[in-house]
Design a protein around this motif. Structure first.
Motif, PDB file in Angstrom:
ATOM      1  N   TYR A  11      -3.397  12.852  -2.828  1.00 31.38           N
ATOM      2  CA  TYR A  11      -2.693  11.471  -3.761  1.00 31.38           C
ATOM      3  C   TYR A  11      -3.376  10.223  -2.912  1.00 31.38           C
ATOM      4  N   PRO A  12      -4.557   9.948  -3.265  1.00 24.73           N
ATOM      5  CA  PRO A  12      -5.351   8.722  -2.808  1.00 24.73           C
ATOM      6  C   PRO A  12      -4.564   7.552  -3.310  1.00 24.73           C
ATOM      7  N   VAL A  13      -4.334   6.403  -2.538  1.00 23.55           N
ATOM      8  CA  VAL A  13      -3.586   5.386  -2.933  1.00 23.55           C
ATOM      9  C   VAL A  13      -4.794   4.130  -3.319  1.00 23.55           C
ATOM     10  N   PRO A  14      -4.606   3.901  -4.528  1.00 17.00           N
ATOM     11  CA  PRO A  14      -5.623   2.821  -4.919  1.00 17.00           C
ATOM     12  C   PRO A  14      -5.519   1.420  -4.037  1.00 17.00           C
ATOM     13  N   ALA A  15      -6.665   0.868  -3.794  1.00 17.86           N
ATOM     14  CA  ALA A  15      -6.574  -0.213  -2.752  1.00 17.86           C
ATOM     15  C   ALA A  15      -5.744  -1.441  -3.424  1.00 17.86           C
ATOM     16  N   GLU A  16      -5.620  -1.829  -4.619  1.00 16.81           N
ATOM     17  CA  GLU A  16      -4.982  -2.814  -4.909  1.00 16.81           C
ATOM     18  C   GLU A  16      -3.410  -2.641  -4.861  1.00 16.81           C
ATOM     19  N   VAL A  17      -2.920  -1.412  -5.022  1.00 10.15           N
ATOM     20  CA  VAL A  17      -1.569  -1.138  -5.023  1.00 10.15           C
ATOM     21  C   VAL A  17      -1.263  -1.178  -3.447  1.00 10.15           C
ATOM     22  N   LEU A  18      -1.939  -0.541  -2.683  1.00 11.53           N
ATOM     23  CA  LEU A  18      -1.605  -0.841  -1.153  1.00 11.53           C
ATOM     24  C   LEU A  18      -1.611  -2.280  -1.070  1.00 11.53           C
ATOM     25  N   ASN A  19      -2.584  -2.883  -1.276  1.00 14.28           N
ATOM     26  CA  ASN A  19      -2.571  -4.549  -1.065  1.00 14.28           C
ATOM     27  C   ASN A  19      -1.430  -5.230  -1.551  1.00 14.28           C
ATOM     28  N   ASP A  20      -0.979  -4.940  -2.623  1.00 14.39           N
ATOM     29  CA  ASP A  20       0.060  -5.401  -3.144  1.00 14.39           C
ATOM     30  C   ASP A  20       1.494  -5.281  -2.432  1.00 14.39           C
ATOM     31  N   GLN A  21       1.615  -3.858  -2.010  1.00 10.98           N
ATOM     32  CA  GLN A  21       2.866  -3.352  -1.320  1.00 10.98           C
ATOM     33  C   GLN A  21       2.781  -4.242  -0.043  1.00 10.98           C
ATOM     34  N   VAL A  22       1.620  -4.125   0.888  1.00 10.21           N
ATOM     35  CA  VAL A  22       1.379  -4.590   2.108  1.00 10.21           C
ATOM     36  C   VAL A  22       1.770  -6.098   2.147  1.00 10.21           C
ATOM     37  N   GLU A  23       1.225  -7.269   1.099  1.00 12.17           N
ATOM     38  CA  GLU A  23       1.321  -8.319   0.706  1.00 12.17           C
ATOM     39  C   GLU A  23       3.284  -8.476   0.550  1.00 12.17           C
ATOM     40  N   ALA A  24       3.818  -7.778  -0.228  1.00 15.66           N
ATOM     41  CA  ALA A  24       5.128  -7.870  -0.650  1.00 15.66           C
ATOM     42  C   ALA A  24       5.949  -7.840   0.812  1.00 15.66           C
ATOM     43  N   LEU A  25       5.715  -6.860   1.354  1.00 12.78           N
ATOM     44  CA  LEU A  25       6.280  -6.574   2.642  1.00 12.78           C
ATOM     45  C   LEU A  25       6.205  -7.839   3.635  1.00 12.78           C
ATOM     46  N   ARG A  26       5.024  -8.245   3.800  1.00 11.99           N
ATOM     47  CA  ARG A  26       4.857  -9.158   4.588  1.00 11.99           C
ATOM     48  C   ARG A  26       5.444 -10.527   4.155  1.00 11.99           C
ATOM     49  N   LYS A  27       5.307 -10.735   2.875  1.00 12.46           N
ATOM     50  CA  LYS A  27       6.162 -11.916   2.436  1.00 12.46           C
ATOM     51  C   LYS A  27       7.574 -11.790   2.633  1.00 12.46           C
ATOM     52  N   THR A  28       8.378 -10.716   2.592  1.00 10.64           N
ATOM     53  CA  THR A  28       9.630 -10.655   2.512  1.00 10.64           C
ATOM     54  C   THR A  28       9.914 -10.699   3.975  1.00 10.64           C
ATOM     55  N   ILE A  29       9.202 -10.232   4.866  1.00 11.57           N
ATOM     56  CA  ILE A  29       9.390 -10.419   6.317  1.00 11.57           C
ATOM     57  C   ILE A  29       9.378 -11.785   6.835  1.00 11.57           C
ATOM     58  N   LEU A  30       8.464 -12.598   6.346  1.00  7.77           N
ATOM     59  CA  LEU A  30       7.954 -13.926   6.896  1.00  7.77           C
ATOM     60  C   LEU A  30       8.936 -14.735   6.171  1.00  7.77           C
ATOM     61  N   SER A  31       9.854 -14.395   5.214  1.00  5.44           N
ATOM     62  CA  SER A  31      10.597 -15.501   4.436  1.00  5.44           C
ATOM     63  C   SER A  31      11.725 -15.771   5.193  1.00  5.44           C
ATOM     64  N   SER A  32      12.257 -16.867   4.960  1.00 10.70           N
ATOM     65  CA  SER A  32      13.336 -17.307   5.811  1.00 10.70           C
ATOM     66  C   SER A  32      14.826 -16.940   5.460  1.00 10.70           C
ATOM     67  N   GLY A  33      14.827 -16.071   4.210  1.00 10.15           N
ATOM     68  CA  GLY A  33      15.915 -15.614   3.775  1.00 10.15           C
ATOM     69  C   GLY A  33      16.448 -14.398   4.523  1.00 10.15           C
ATOM     70  N   PRO A  34      17.599 -13.699   4.227  1.00  6.86           N
ATOM     71  CA  PRO A  34      17.879 -12.640   4.867  1.00  6.86           C
ATOM     72  C   PRO A  34      17.076 -11.261   4.380  1.00  6.86           C
ATOM     73  N   LEU A  35      16.873 -10.383   5.510  1.00  2.00           N
ATOM     74  CA  LEU A  35      16.015  -9.274   4.907  1.00  2.00           C
ATOM     75  C   LEU A  35      16.995  -8.207   4.323  1.00  2.00           C
ATOM     76  N   GLU A  36      16.532  -7.514   3.264  1.00  2.00           N
ATOM     77  CA  GLU A  36      17.150  -6.345   2.908  1.00  2.00           C
ATOM     78  C   GLU A  36      17.238  -5.041   3.807  1.00  2.00           C
ATOM     79  N   ASP A  37      18.268  -4.355   3.723  1.00  2.00           N
ATOM     80  CA  ASP A  37      18.233  -3.047   4.596  1.00  2.00           C
ATOM     81  C   ASP A  37      17.097  -2.214   4.621  1.00  2.00           C
ATOM     82  N   GLY A  38      16.635  -2.090   3.623  1.00  2.00           N
ATOM     83  CA  GLY A  38      15.528  -1.205   3.292  1.00  2.00           C
ATOM     84  C   GLY A  38      14.087  -1.900   3.753  1.00  2.00           C
ATOM     85  N   ASP A  39      13.882  -3.027   3.621  1.00  2.00           N
ATOM     86  CA  ASP A  39      12.719  -3.613   4.299  1.00  2.00           C
ATOM     87  C   ASP A  39      12.841  -3.657   5.573  1.00  2.00           C
ATOM     88  N   VAL A  40      13.800  -3.685   6.448  1.00  2.00           N
ATOM     89  CA  VAL A  40      13.877  -3.604   7.894  1.00  2.00           C
ATOM     90  C   VAL A  40      13.663  -2.023   8.074  1.00  2.00           C
TER      91      VAL A  40
END
Length: 192
Positions: free
Chosen positions: A132-161
């Motif tokens: 199951y190779p992961v398409p680069a754009e899907v991986l980049n979207d997920q990395v960027e979403a996690l990065r934005k969530t972690i760097l945001s000033s709001g509270p983090l969801e348990d799943g993201d932590v």
């Protein structure tokens, strides 16, 4: 990506980006991460709960939208209620080959249905292998979403932590392995 992926789906996506075969979960730390992410989802959906003694207990049937967790749910159903760490040891150590593969494959197939993964079948020496190779754009979207969530000033969801910690632990292990190999190679050159 229309639907937000769950913790275990994102964990599998990141793991398969590293190595596209479901057998990547044979490493203990990857298997434990898969188990933790799955239990986290069951707890978050109120399918499972911790009783007064801290034992993991199934509370209700698995909903259709969490069908990819069926292998984990069935295993927890077979085990009597016990502490999550004890259940993890039994799940990962005892059933490593069959149960981990079933869970990883189930989650990978759910990702394939969302269009996040592409299934490849290859002929090999020992028969057909599925990757199951992961398409680069899907991986980049997920990395960027996690990065934005972690760097945001709001509270983090348990799943993201949980996802961030699991990825950090596994990344550090791989980094340590590379450093150790490099040191061994340097040491061999010095001795030669």
């Amino acid at each position: 990506m229309e639907k937000k992926l769950s913790v275990i789906q994102r964990y599998v996506l990141f793991a398969l980006a590293k190595k596209p075969g479901v057998y990547v979960f044979h490493k203990d730390e990857m298997g434990v991460g898969l188990y933790v992410a799955g239990v986290m989802e069951l707890l978050g959906a109120d399918v499972a709960a911790l009783d007064e003694k801290g034992r993991l207990r199934l509370e209700k049937p698995l909903p259709a939208d969490l069908a990819y967790l069926t292998p984990l749910y069935e295993t927890l159903e077979e085990l009597r209620p016990q502490k999550p760490a004890a259940a993890a040891k039994k799940y990962v150590a005892t059933f490593l080959n069959r149960r981990m593969n079933e869970l990883a494959l189930s989650v990978a197939e759910s990702l394939e249905r969302t269009g996040s993964l592409v299934r490849e079948e290859r002929s090999g020496l020992f028969g057909e292998t599925v990757r199951y190779p992961v398409p680069a754009e899907v991986l980049n979207d997920q990395v960027e979403a996690l990065r934005k969530t972690i760097l945001s000033s709001g509270p983090l969801e348990d799943g993201d932590v949980v996802l961030a910690v699991l990825l950090l632990v596994n990344w550090n292990d791989a980094r340590k392995e590379r450093l150790l190999r490099r040191r061994r190679t340097e040491r061999r050159r010095e001795l030669a």
